[in-house]
Design a protein around this motif. Structure first.
Motif, PDB file in Angstrom:
ATOM      1  N   PRO A   1     -20.232  -4.980   6.704  1.00 43.73           N
ATOM      2  CA  PRO A   1     -18.883  -5.538   6.526  1.00 43.73           C
ATOM      3  C   PRO A   1     -17.898  -4.465   6.071  1.00 43.73           C
ATOM      4  CG  PRO A   1     -20.523  -6.885   5.405  1.00 43.73           C
ATOM      5  CD  PRO A   1     -21.216  -5.630   5.816  1.00 43.73           C
ATOM      6  N   GLU A   2     -16.680  -4.567   6.573  1.00 44.09           N
ATOM      7  CA  GLU A   2     -15.622  -3.680   6.099  1.00 44.09           C
ATOM      8  C   GLU A   2     -15.196  -4.094   4.697  1.00 44.09           C
ATOM      9  OE1 GLU A   2     -13.456  -2.613  10.361  1.00 44.09           O
ATOM     10  OE2 GLU A   2     -12.438  -3.844   8.887  1.00 44.09           O
ATOM     11  N   ARG A   3     -14.909  -3.122   3.874  1.00 43.22           N
ATOM     12  CA  ARG A   3     -14.400  -3.376   2.527  1.00 43.22           C
ATOM     13  C   ARG A   3     -13.115  -2.596   2.341  1.00 43.22           C
ATOM     14  NH1 ARG A   3     -18.193  -5.636  -1.078  1.00 43.22           N
ATOM     15  NH2 ARG A   3     -20.268  -5.891  -0.159  1.00 43.22           N
ATOM     16  N   SER A   4     -12.211  -3.135   1.532  1.00 40.87           N
ATOM     17  CA  SER A   4     -10.914  -2.479   1.377  1.00 40.87           C
ATOM     18  C   SER A   4     -10.387  -2.661  -0.038  1.00 40.87           C
ATOM     19  CB  SER A   4      -9.896  -3.044   2.377  1.00 40.87           C
ATOM     20  OG  SER A   4      -9.654  -4.420   2.108  1.00 40.87           O
ATOM     21  N   VAL A   5      -9.510  -1.746  -0.414  1.00 40.32           N
ATOM     22  CA  VAL A   5      -8.730  -1.858  -1.644  1.00 40.32           C
ATOM     23  C   VAL A   5      -7.266  -1.847  -1.217  1.00 40.32           C
ATOM     24  CG1 VAL A   5      -8.147  -0.808  -3.851  1.00 40.32           C
ATOM     25  CG2 VAL A   5     -10.496  -0.686  -2.997  1.00 40.32           C
ATOM     26  N   ASN A   6      -6.478  -2.818  -1.701  1.00 45.94           N
ATOM     27  CA  ASN A   6      -5.111  -3.005  -1.224  1.00 45.94           C
ATOM     28  C   ASN A   6      -4.133  -3.026  -2.391  1.00 45.94           C
ATOM     29  OD1 ASN A   6      -5.998  -4.351   1.646  1.00 45.94           O
ATOM     30  ND2 ASN A   6      -7.220  -5.142  -0.031  1.00 45.94           N
ATOM     31  N   VAL A   7      -2.970  -2.404  -2.180  1.00 46.47           N
ATOM     32  CA  VAL A   7      -1.878  -2.477  -3.149  1.00 46.47           C
ATOM     33  C   VAL A   7      -0.595  -2.719  -2.369  1.00 46.47           C
ATOM     34  CG1 VAL A   7      -0.586  -1.308  -4.970  1.00 46.47           C
ATOM     35  CG2 VAL A   7      -3.030  -0.879  -4.728  1.00 46.47           C
ATOM     36  N   ASN A   8       0.229  -3.678  -2.842  1.00 54.07           N
ATOM     37  CA  ASN A   8       1.480  -4.005  -2.160  1.00 54.07           C
ATOM     38  C   ASN A   8       2.565  -4.195  -3.223  1.00 54.07           C
ATOM     39  OD1 ASN A   8       3.609  -5.548  -0.814  1.00 54.07           O
ATOM     40  ND2 ASN A   8       2.160  -5.803   0.858  1.00 54.07           N
ATOM     41  N   LEU A   9       3.659  -3.441  -3.107  1.00 50.45           N
ATOM     42  CA  LEU A   9       4.794  -3.542  -4.031  1.00 50.45           C
ATOM     43  C   LEU A   9       5.991  -4.074  -3.267  1.00 50.45           C
ATOM     44  CD1 LEU A   9       5.889  -2.930  -6.910  1.00 50.45           C
ATOM     45  CD2 LEU A   9       6.588  -0.687  -6.031  1.00 50.45           C
ATOM     46  N   ASN A  10       6.622  -5.136  -3.812  1.00 53.62           N
ATOM     47  CA  ASN A  10       7.709  -5.801  -3.101  1.00 53.62           C
ATOM     48  C   ASN A  10       8.899  -6.013  -4.039  1.00 53.62           C
ATOM     49  OD1 ASN A  10       8.916  -8.805  -2.532  1.00 53.62           O
ATOM     50  ND2 ASN A  10       8.500  -7.735  -0.627  1.00 53.62           N
ATOM     51  N   TYR A  11      10.116  -5.755  -3.508  1.00 57.47           N
ATOM     52  CA  TYR A  11      11.332  -5.927  -4.312  1.00 57.47           C
ATOM     53  C   TYR A  11      12.372  -6.677  -3.477  1.00 57.47           C
ATOM     54  CZ  TYR A  11      15.666  -4.838  -6.810  1.00 57.47           C
ATOM     55  OH  TYR A  11      16.871  -4.935  -7.465  1.00 57.47           O
ATOM     56  N   ILE A  12      12.976  -7.711  -4.069  1.00 58.77           N
ATOM     57  CA  ILE A  12      13.999  -8.512  -3.396  1.00 58.77           C
ATOM     58  C   ILE A  12      15.296  -8.433  -4.197  1.00 58.77           C
ATOM     59  CG2 ILE A  12      14.676 -10.842  -2.703  1.00 58.77           C
ATOM     60  CD1 ILE A  12      11.766 -11.489  -2.259  1.00 58.77           C
TER      61      ILE A  12
ATOM     62  N   TRP B   1       3.082  -0.400   0.768  1.00 64.64           N
ATOM     63  CA  TRP B   1       1.696  -0.835   0.685  1.00 64.64           C
ATOM     64  C   TRP B   1       0.737   0.314   0.964  1.00 64.64           C
ATOM     65  CZ3 TRP B   1       4.707  -1.696   4.935  1.00 64.64           C
ATOM     66  CH2 TRP B   1       4.227  -1.242   6.159  1.00 64.64           C
ATOM     67  N   TYR B   2      -0.481   0.131   0.487  1.00 68.57           N
ATOM     68  CA  TYR B   2      -1.539   1.119   0.687  1.00 68.57           C
ATOM     69  C   TYR B   2      -2.861   0.367   0.786  1.00 68.57           C
ATOM     70  CZ  TYR B   2      -4.651   5.113  -0.197  1.00 68.57           C
ATOM     71  OH  TYR B   2      -5.633   6.063  -0.092  1.00 68.57           O
ATOM     72  N   THR B   3      -3.622   0.627   1.853  1.00 69.46           N
ATOM     73  CA  THR B   3      -4.926  -0.004   2.044  1.00 69.46           C
ATOM     74  C   THR B   3      -5.954   1.078   2.342  1.00 69.46           C
ATOM     75  OG1 THR B   3      -3.879  -1.983   2.976  1.00 69.46           O
ATOM     76  CG2 THR B   3      -6.234  -1.736   3.309  1.00 69.46           C
ATOM     77  N   TYR B   4      -7.045   1.060   1.590  1.00 71.92           N
ATOM     78  CA  TYR B   4      -8.120   2.049   1.745  1.00 71.92           C
ATOM     79  C   TYR B   4      -9.373   1.314   2.194  1.00 71.92           C
ATOM     80  CZ  TYR B   4     -11.433   5.752   0.435  1.00 71.92           C
ATOM     81  OH  TYR B   4     -12.415   6.711   0.445  1.00 71.92           O
ATOM     82  N   PHE B   5      -9.978   1.766   3.305  1.00 73.85           N
ATOM     83  CA  PHE B   5     -11.132   1.083   3.891  1.00 73.85           C
ATOM     84  C   PHE B   5     -12.406   1.907   3.745  1.00 73.85           C
ATOM     85  CE2 PHE B   5      -7.677  -0.898   6.248  1.00 73.85           C
ATOM     86  CZ  PHE B   5      -8.086  -2.219   6.313  1.00 73.85           C
ATOM     87  N   ASN B   6     -13.478   1.222   3.401  1.00 78.14           N
ATOM     88  CA  ASN B   6     -14.833   1.740   3.565  1.00 78.14           C
ATOM     89  C   ASN B   6     -15.508   0.950   4.672  1.00 78.14           C
ATOM     90  OD1 ASN B   6     -15.054   3.817   1.603  1.00 78.14           O
ATOM     91  ND2 ASN B   6     -15.210   2.270  -0.015  1.00 78.14           N
ATOM     92  N   ASN B   7     -16.448   1.581   5.336  1.00 79.27           N
ATOM     93  CA  ASN B   7     -17.213   0.922   6.418  1.00 79.27           C
ATOM     94  C   ASN B   7     -16.311   0.424   7.542  1.00 79.27           C
ATOM     95  OD1 ASN B   7     -19.592   1.267   4.974  1.00 79.27           O
ATOM     96  ND2 ASN B   7     -19.479  -0.753   4.024  1.00 79.27           N
ATOM     97  N   ARG B   8     -15.157   1.039   7.735  1.00 77.51           N
ATOM     98  CA  ARG B   8     -14.266   0.522   8.765  1.00 77.51           C
ATOM     99  C   ARG B   8     -14.903   0.657  10.145  1.00 77.51           C
ATOM    100  NH1 ARG B   8      -7.731   1.176   9.763  1.00 77.51           N
ATOM    101  NH2 ARG B   8      -7.624  -0.826  10.831  1.00 77.51           N
ATOM    102  N   ILE B   9     -14.719  -0.377  10.941  1.00 76.98           N
ATOM    103  CA  ILE B   9     -15.291  -0.400  12.285  1.00 76.98           C
ATOM    104  C   ILE B   9     -14.158  -0.231  13.290  1.00 76.98           C
ATOM    105  CG2 ILE B   9     -16.572  -1.762  13.976  1.00 76.98           C
ATOM    106  CD1 ILE B   9     -17.859  -3.215  11.591  1.00 76.98           C
TER     107      ILE B   9
END
Length: 621
Positions: free
Chosen positions: A367-378, A396-404
């Motif tokens: 399975p793919e695993r990820s770490v995600n960060v998202n910053l939003n301003y309105i 945003w920033y997404t880091y994947f392990n085991n990416r297929i």
């Protein structure tokens, strides 16, 4: 060639997005292809898009974000609605909606969608259809029941049947599955049931469930793909408020059955005999979410989820979100978490199905695993009387392990799937602005910059960075609307523009550009309102008449000289004129000087359908 649609959020493909109907999840890798089809627009109240990770609450398929289709309440929907339009390409679409009361106990919303396109169009003269021929019908029905103390009980169901094909213009169904004339023909039968039931207790407890059955009968040239997928999902939640804490506690169970005629469900027995081995996966899980009111302007959400996958074992996904309401017109949000995704290539990646390349799977896919960060301003600004300007920016920033990912570069005859021996990164920033003026003018415009790359260990053991195919670095969209009150006329001008994408070439001699050009799709629509009950609309789609063929050079020499097509060797779909060496690689010849083989999908990054007019009518009773 098969006209398969997809959704991308923050640079991530469709299977990374969860689709819901009225908050009820369509748990399926095919949800972004079929989940948005066939619900009449007259029954839709709004569509909510939530970017960023939500795996702690919804599990797999919620890495990139959520799309929630919210249907109208019975008191908002018309008794009868119809939306019928046609185009100059002879495409015909009809949406019908019906709102019924069943005594005092229930209300039923029924929607029927029918789409038909049966003309063989070949404007670039490569011998292949520019647009997939389709015959599709979808029936959607939602029941809302009136219960004591306004407790919720909602049931929805949908059935979709689709017959579509694309290929050589001389193809017909007598050639289906043969090597005489090339065609890609797909028969799809899909039905699903969704429900949400509030338990008859004092506490706020809900049971949500869904079941979908997908049956696909497809051929790609002379390659057959026969598949069945069944997914059952149930989730029990308890929403409890304790002081400054709003707790959401839940348990979920998911069962997936998948069977096809490919190597994905084959097992070699002790005697060497190939045995069918249908995939059966069970995944129970529990989760806890706590929304804490820290102060009047500050709130914090903490969540964690534990799942046990019968194939892959323990999966833990925490999540954190923070909201700061600086003022009534300034809001800052931070969303971070981990995600996971169990991949089924043959229901998620159309490229794995094409008959032009052999699919090779290296090892057991984890399975793919990820770490995600998202910053939003309105930010919202009031500009005089009745004028409102709002900005929304995200990073945003997404880091994947085991990416297929599919590897098209190693061998032009193959698509090789494996877990990345390294990591993948998707990061970017976006800015959107909305202007609404009292005189009827509305403007929405946005831009996104992305940096998508993977790093993998090469033969020398060093980490090597590369950009995956079909990922643009930037994109922009806009919508300009103006309503002329004296004429009851609305004008809408919409468009998008895409930056270059890296494309899959077949050899070092391939004359096609490695990167797509900057390209844009723009549309204009005029709508005349005849009161509250009906309106007539019409306009032009793809004003610039952009198609992929515009960026492809004509074949300069060899067999097929003069043809201008994004399909490599469109004149030889079964590779009868291709010579292979002892190592299996293509040998350039005088008839094939570029060392190519037939490839209908590897270069597909935009539309084949050019400019067209449309005219339609909407009626509401």
């Amino acid at each position: 060639m098969c006209n398969t649609g997809d959704i991308h959020i923050n640079g991530l493909e469709g299977p990374y997005t969860m689709v819901l109907i009225d908050g009820m999840p369509i748990v399926s890798g095919l949800s972004t292809v079929y989940g948005l089809s066939g619900i009449p627009s007259s029954l839709i109240e709004r569509v909510e898009v939530v970017k960023g990770p939500a795996s702690s609450l919804y599990g797999s398929e919620a890495v990139g974000g959520l799309i929630n289709i919210i249907t109208k309440k019975p008191q908002q929907a018309s008794r009868l609605s119809a939306d019928i339009f046609g185009t100059s390409w002879r495409e015909y679409n009809a949406d019908l909606g019906l709102n019924q009361s069943i005594g005092k106990k229930a209300n039923v919303l029924t929607g029927v969608n029918y789409f038909n396109f049966t003309d063989k169009v070949d404007h670039n003269h490569d011998g292949f259809t520019d647009m997939t021929l389709q015959n599709r019908i979808s029936v959607f029905q939602k029941w809302n029941f009136n219960r004591k103390e306004n407790r919720l009980l909602s049931l929805a169901g949908r059935y979709l049947y689709e017959d579509r094909w694309g290929g050589q213009t001389t193809w017909n169904k007598s050639f289906r599955g043969s090597d005489k004339v090339y065609g890609e023909s797909i028969y799809t039968k899909r039905w699903e049931v969704l429900g949400n039931y509030q338990l008859p207790v004092k506490e706020k407890m809900f049971f949500m469930f869904s079941y979908n059955n997908h049956d696909q009968n497809s051929v790609y040239g002379d390659e057959w793909y026969l598949a069945k997928q069944r997914i059952a999902f149930g989730q029990l939640t308890w929403d409890k408020r304790l002081g400054k804490h709003d707790l959401l506690i839940g348990a979920a169970l998911r069962y997936t059955y998948y069977n096809d005629n490919t190597a994905a469900t084959e097992l070699v027995g002790d005697d060497g005999e190939i045995i069918n081995d249908a995939s059966k996966m069970t995944m129970p899980g529990v989760f806890l979410q706590d929304e804490i009111k820290l102060a009047d302007k500050h709130s914090l959400l903490l969540g964690m989820r534990y799942d046990y996958n019968s194939d892959h074992g323990d999966i833990f996904t925490p999540r954190m979100a923070y909201k700061w309401s600086i003022t009534d017109n300034d809001i800052l949000r931070l969303n971070a978490g981990t995600g996971f995704r169990v991949v089924n290539l043959f229901t998620e990646d159309h490229a794995a199905l094409t008959g032009a390349r052999d699919v090779e799977i290296e090892g057991d896919l984890k399975p793919e695993r990820s770490v995600n960060v998202n910053l939003n301003y309105i930010k919202k600004l009031q500009l005089g009387d009745g004028n409102l300007l709002s900005f929304e920016s995200s990073a945003w920033y997404t880091y994947f392990n085991n990416r297929i990912l599919p590897n098209y570069d190693l061998d032009p005859r193959k698509i090789i799937y494996r877990n990345l021996d390294g990591h993948g990164v998707t990061r970017g920033i976006s800015l959107n602005a909305d202007l609404a003026m009292y005189n009827g003018l509305k403007l929405t415009a946005g831009g996104t910059w992305m940096n998508v790359f993977n790093k993998e260990r090469n033969e020398a053991g060093a980490m090597e960075k590369f950009r995956p195919i079909l990922t643009e670095n930037w994109t922009a969209t806009w919508a300009l609307s103006y309503h002329i009150k004296t004429l009851n006329l609305g004008i809408d001008y919409t468009g998008n523009i895409y930056g270059p994408m890296r494309l899959a070439l077949l050899s070092e001699l391939d004359p096609r550009p490695e990167y797509s050009p900057v390209w844009s799709i723009q549309n204009i629509q005029f709508t005349w309102h005849g009161g509250d009950k009906w309106e007539i609309y019409g306009g032009i789609k793809n004003l610039l008449d952009w198609t992929i063929s515009k960026s492809v050079p004509a074949i300069a020499e060899g067999e097929g000289a003069g043809i201008k097509s994004p399909i490599a060797r469109s004149f030889d779909p079964f590779n009868r004129g291709v010579v292979y060496g002892s190592d299996g690689r293509i040998v350039p010849t005088s008839d094939n000087p570029y060392g190519l083989q037939f490839d209908p999908d590897g270069y597909a990054y935009g539309p084949n359908q050019g400019i067209r007019g449309f005219l339609g009518v909407r009626i509401r009773i």
